[in-house]
Scaffold this motif. Structure first.
Motif, short mmCIF file in Angstrom:
data_model
loop_
_atom_site.label_atom_id
_atom_site.label_comp_id
_atom_site.label_asym_id
_atom_site.label_seq_id
_atom_site.Cartn_x
_atom_site.Cartn_y
_atom_site.Cartn_z
N ALA A 171 33.49 14.70 23.50
CA ALA A 171 34.55 13.70 23.60
C ALA A 171 35.90 14.33 23.42
N GLY A 211 35.97 25.96 17.81
CA GLY A 211 35.45 24.69 17.33
C GLY A 211 35.85 23.48 18.14
N THR A 212 36.48 23.72 19.31
CA THR A 212 36.90 22.56 20.08
C THR A 212 35.82 22.12 21.07
N GLY A 213 34.70 22.83 21.08
CA GLY A 213 33.60 22.36 21.90
C GLY A 213 33.43 23.11 23.21
N LYS A 214 33.83 24.37 23.26
CA LYS A 214 33.67 25.11 24.50
C LYS A 214 32.20 25.37 24.82
N THR A 215 31.47 25.79 23.77
CA THR A 215 30.05 26.04 23.97
C THR A 215 29.33 24.76 24.35
N LEU A 216 29.70 23.70 23.61
CA LEU A 216 29.08 22.40 23.85
C LEU A 216 29.34 21.96 25.29
N TYR A 352 29.64 11.13 16.19
CA TYR A 352 28.89 11.62 15.03
C TYR A 352 28.60 10.51 14.04
N ALA A 377 34.62 20.46 15.86
CA ALA A 377 33.68 20.97 14.86
C ALA A 377 34.07 20.51 13.46
#
Ligand code: ADP
Length: 624
Positions: A171, A211-216, A352, A377
């Motif tokens: 998101a 932690g901003t969600g790149k992997t996600l 979450y 994150a």
């Protein structure tokens, strides 16, 4: 989600046991050399010689390191042997002959096991040491076996329906989603694009803070397209062994091509992709360079019609990447994944919070408001901390107070990084940024103000004002440069007007404004007083840092000229400063309105921003 890994190698265990046994054997033998033989009495060499000369010696076996002999009186007893350590004595054979001693060199050693060990042990030691290092490097995920150390350690995630990650799980990064939707299409229906002869892009760089969600996001792209996902971190390529990284890249791409269409995700691309120039003299890293070259070769290598493999890579420092990586055909698309704004944070919290039991009074909006600068994150962490707190106190649901405490805990951890602002700081940042925006919008040289944000970014910027050039520019005139300087000083001027004091936040602006003014005078000859002279030496190619790290030296100038330059630079900056102050004083009400608004929303952009800035008026003195 399942991770395929090989079990740890058994050969490694056996190898180390063997190593221990042989090591102990050697130690033992070194301390007790005669343990396995019958002890043979040792005599001094001088005694041996005198016995020879007295004719007491019957036979001798003369070796390099030892002479064994039998006395005439014991000639019939096979085991009555004496030994001595020879010195360098060329006359010995003559002496022995003269005294009728029967002598010979010792028979070649027929110690089968000794010979065998001599051949086997060195390789075992070598392999054991090798394994030791591989074990250290490979860690738990390493593919075992001595000969497979060049294998890529990429983990292959095979998505299972139940745990599949999709765009719904991510998101607050809506633009990024829109851009990546296209990649999903490429993976799903490559034919649609190749049929008309279009080439499918190979690389997409996801840029954003940790932690901003790149992997996600990368996983979500794989999940949406329903393709396998290979993931490896850049730092894993950089190994002790030169060449291992490159071999790993090759292996990774080979595996991926077998599973195509698929996604390769390289985390921390900067670990291998650092600009080669900046490595240069500071001890360039051969291994990294080879790995990088291999990566470039592989990316160039997929031919048209090859199966679709798309490489997604993540970095939080795109500026240090080697330009070769960003060329067309490689990572030519960049997608920004930034820290979320208020709305984004709310959506992430909702994702979450859905997974925990909330009490009715919980107000997620308030939590989102209190957490500017938090990455996805951090927010996920807050929800989890809050749930842990509730559980610790034997409560059934998570209360608002738990969230408050969780935020405090996380903030205490983050504060060191200096990106969580107090209310007062936030207010100052808001006025500062709006100051830039108002001045920038009124002066044509500044470019169009596209966005104002007070979401802190990284360590340095607490907020930012984004200006977009309206057209491509290659030349700037003096007026525009002066406008830019005024815009840079707009932030500080707003602080002066509203708070009557100045904070440290403007340091970077001042630096840039002064640099610009200095260049106007010394490089572009824009000063009437100093005339069209270049006081700065032209740059002679790249400096050794390759990144403009060293300023051009000044030409030799007289003291008077130096003083004049300083005065002129100061005059330019000060004039711009006064201009900014005049504009902001005239538009004080607007400054207040926009600042209050941005304190609520954190980001203002688009039509809303244009409408607000449209109300700004130019003071008469400047309108000319
Ligand atoms: P990065 O790769 O940018 O460092 P990650 O993708 O590893 O960050 O994010 C770590 C975790 O934080 C994710 O697994 C997820 O739980 C959470 N997270 C981060 N950003 C988001 C987001 N935009 N939406 C939902 N969850 C997020």
């Amino acid at each position: 989600m399942s991770i395929k890994d090989k079990p740890p190698s058994r050969t490694r265990q056996i190898g180390s046991i063997l190593l221990w046994i042989t090591g102990l054997f050697f130690l033992f033998n070194a301390f007790f050399p005669n343990f396995f033989n019958n002890p043979v009495p040792q005599v001094p060499y001088s005694l041996f010689i005198s016995q020879v000369e007295d004719g007491q010696v019957a036979k001798a076996s003369v070796g390099d390191k030892e002479i064994r002999y039998q006395l005439t009186e014991n000639a019939d007893q096979d085991n009555a042997i004496l030994r001595t350590t020879p010195i360098f004595d060329l006359d010995l054979p003559k002496r022995l002959e003269a005294n009728g001693v029967e002598f010979a060199a010792p028979p070649p050693s027929n110690n089968f096991f000794g010979n065998l060990l001599g051949w086997i042990i060195p390789p075992i030691i070598f392999v054991a040491i090798w394994q030791f290092f591989i074990g250290r490097n490979g860690g738990a995920g390493g593919a075992g076996g001595a000969l497979s150390f060049t294998r890529s350690k990429a983990k292959v995630y095979v998505e299972e329906e139940s745990t599949k990650i999709t765009f719904d799980n991510v998101a607050g990064v809506e633009e990024a989603k829109t851009e990546l939707t296209e990649i999903v299409e490429f993976l799903k229906t490559p034919q649609r694009y190749t049929a008309i002869g279009a080439k499918i892009p190979k690389g997409v760089l996801l840029v954003g803070p940790p932690g901003t969600g790149k992997t996600l996001m990368a996983k979500a792209v794989a999940g949406e397209a329903g393709v396998p996902f290979f993931s490896i971190s850049g730092s894993e390529f950089v190994e002790l062994f030169v060449g291992a990284g490159a071999a790993r890249v090759r292996d990774l791409f080979e595996e991926a091509k077998k599973k195509a269409p698929c996604i390769i995700f390289i985390d921390e691309l900067d670990a291998i992709g650092k600009s080669r120039a900046s490595g240069g003299m500071m001890g360039g890293n051969d291994e990294r360079e080879q790995t990088l070259n291999q990566l470039l070769t592989e990316m160039d290598g997929f031919a048209v019609g090859d199966a679709t493999v798309i490489v997604l890579a993540a970095t939080n420092r795109p500026e240090i990447l080697d330009p070769a990586l960003l060329r067309p055909g490689r990572f030519d698309r960049q997608v920004l994944i930034d820290r979320p704004d208020l709305g984004g944070r709310l959506k992430i919290l909702e994702i979450y919070a859905n997974k925990v039991k909330l009490s009715d009074e919980v107000d997620l909006k308030e939590i989102a408001t209190r957490t500017p600068g938090f990455a996805g994150a951090d927010l996920a962490n807050i929800v989890n901390e809050a749930a842990l707190l509730a559980a610790r106190n034997y409560r059934e649901t998570v209360a608002q107070a738990d969230f408050a405490e969780a935020i405090e805990r996380v903030v205490a951890g983050l504060e060191k990084k200096g990106r969580v602002l107090s209310e007062k700081e936030k207010t100052i940042v808001a006025y500062h940024e709006v100051g830039h925006a108002i001045v920038g919008s009124l002066l044509p040289g500044g470019g169009k103000v596209a966005k104002i944000s007070i979401v802190p970014r990284g360590m340095a910027a607490l907020g930012y004002t984004l200006q977009m050039p309206t057209e491509d520019r290659f030349l700037m005139d003096e007026r525009e440069m002066r406008d830019q300087i005024a815009t840079l000083l707009g932030g500080r001027s707003a602080e002066e007007i509203i708070f009557g004091s100045i904070t440290t936040g403007a340091a970077n602006d001042l630096q840039r404004a002064t640099d610009l003014a200095e260049r106007m005078v010394t490089t572009y000859g824009m000063s009437k007083v100093l005339g069209p002279l270049a006081y700065e030496r032209g740059s002679q190619g790249n400096n050794f840092l390759g990144d403009g790290g060293m300023a051009n030296p000044r030409r030799m100038v007289s003291d008077d000229t130096a003083k004049a330059i300083d005065a002129e630079v100061k005059e330019i900056v000060e004039t711009a400063h006064q201009q900014a102050i005049a504009i902001l004083k005239d538009n004080r009400e607007l400054l207040e309105t926009i600042s209050q608004q941005i304190l609520d929303t954190e980001v203002i952009e688009g039509d809303n921003l244009q409408e607000l800035l449209g109300q700004a008026t130019k003071p008469e003195a400047i309108a000319a």
